[in-house]
Design a protein around this motif. Structure first.
Motif, short mmCIF file in Angstrom:
data_model
loop_
_atom_site.label_atom_id
_atom_site.label_comp_id
_atom_site.label_asym_id
_atom_site.label_seq_id
_atom_site.Cartn_x
_atom_site.Cartn_y
_atom_site.Cartn_z
N SER A 25 2.84 1.16 -3.78
CA SER A 25 2.13 1.02 -5.04
C SER A 25 2.02 2.39 -5.74
O SER A 25 1.58 3.37 -5.14
N PRO A 26 2.41 2.47 -7.01
CA PRO A 26 2.34 3.77 -7.71
C PRO A 26 0.91 4.29 -7.78
O PRO A 26 0.70 5.51 -7.87
N ARG A 27 -0.07 3.37 -7.68
CA ARG A 27 -1.47 3.83 -7.79
C ARG A 27 -1.96 4.53 -6.53
O ARG A 27 -2.96 5.22 -6.53
N LYS A 28 -1.26 4.32 -5.41
CA LYS A 28 -1.74 4.89 -4.15
C LYS A 28 -1.36 6.35 -3.97
O LYS A 28 -1.91 7.04 -3.13
N LEU A 29 -0.40 6.81 -4.73
CA LEU A 29 -0.01 8.23 -4.71
C LEU A 29 0.27 8.74 -3.29
O LEU A 29 -0.25 9.78 -2.87
N GLN A 74 5.32 9.93 -6.58
CA GLN A 74 5.88 8.73 -7.21
C GLN A 74 7.13 8.29 -6.44
O GLN A 74 7.61 9.00 -5.57
N ARG A 106 0.83 -1.22 0.00
CA ARG A 106 0.00 0.00 0.00
C ARG A 106 0.86 1.26 0.00
O ARG A 106 0.49 2.27 -0.57
#
Ligand code: URA
Length: 235
Positions: A124-128, A181, A121
């Protein structure tokens, strides 16, 4: 949970090694020596000691280290000592991993955990997850550079511009830069692309978690509620 299993879960060796510690009278529970490997305890919050060093049972380990310069975030470092050499052996044995990386010459907040879903969590790059860096630069930082960092700079390996979510100027050659990132040398490359050069890089926070002020360089501390702090930032 049986004492022997409890010790294993906390990084005190194999079943045989944990038993040997217990039989040798080297393990205490709640202040009393316990020589029975099968003795059962409620692990939640249990205070135990090995060779006089006190530990609290933790299902998962969450740690913050104030990383000094000159350490690599690798278990098998090439040129400098490893950040893992700054942690005690039971934590290494239970498999804590650095949550993301800092360059060898960067300092500041580095998290470790053995909770795979927490690590995922956070990284993860999607969690910003916002990470704030104190950046000292070689040249004075001008408004044009701040504007470029905020609107987006192009890095040579990506046509898509990368922007900072905040850039607060503290001094002529020092900013707090927030990025979400976690790419290789990201801050150094962004600052270079904006026309300056990073001279020193220090991570101040990850999500809502700040580097504790009481933690001197090279020291680590347990974190009890890293998830809550990070969740405050939507992780
Ligand atoms: N950006 C960098 O350039 N280096 C780090 O260590 C972290 C972010």
């Amino acid at each position: 949970m049986e004492l022997e299993r409890l010790l294993r879960s906390q990084g005190f060796g194999s079943r045989r090694e944990a038993r040997a510690l217990i039989w040798a009278g080297r393990v205490g529970v709640d202040g009393c020596v316990c020589e029975d490997p099968q003795a059962r305890f409620d692990p939640e919050g249990l205070l135990f000691s090995v060779d006089g060093v006190e530990w609290i049972y933790r299902k998962f380990a969450y740690l913050a280290l104030n990383k000094p310069a000159g350490y690599e975030c690798s278990r098998y470092p090439a040129h400098h000592p490893s950040v893992y050499s700054l942690l005690p052996s039971p934590l290494l044995a239970r498999g804590v991993q650095a949550v993301g990386r800092l360059d060898q010459d960067a300092t500041g907040l580095l998290l470790f955990s053995d909770d795979g879903s927490f690590i995922h969590r956070c990284t993860s790059p999607r969690k910003l997850v916002p990470k704030v860096y104190q950046v000292e630069t070689r040249h004075p930082i001008d408004d044009r550079q701040v504007a470029a960092l905020l609107s987006g700079v192009e890095l040579h390996d990506d046509a898509q511009p990368v922007s900072a979510s905040a850039c607060v100027q503290l001094f002529e050659r020092c900013v707090h830069l927030t990025v979400t990132q976690g790419r290789y040398h990201l801050v150094k490359r962004m600052v270079a692309a904006a026309g300056n050069r990073v001279e020193a890089l220090h991570r101040v926070s990850i999500g809502g978690l700040r580097l504790p002020e009481s933690l001197s360089e090279g020291q680590w501390t347990w974190l009890d509620v890293p998830e809550m702090a990070l969740q405050a930032q939507g992780v």
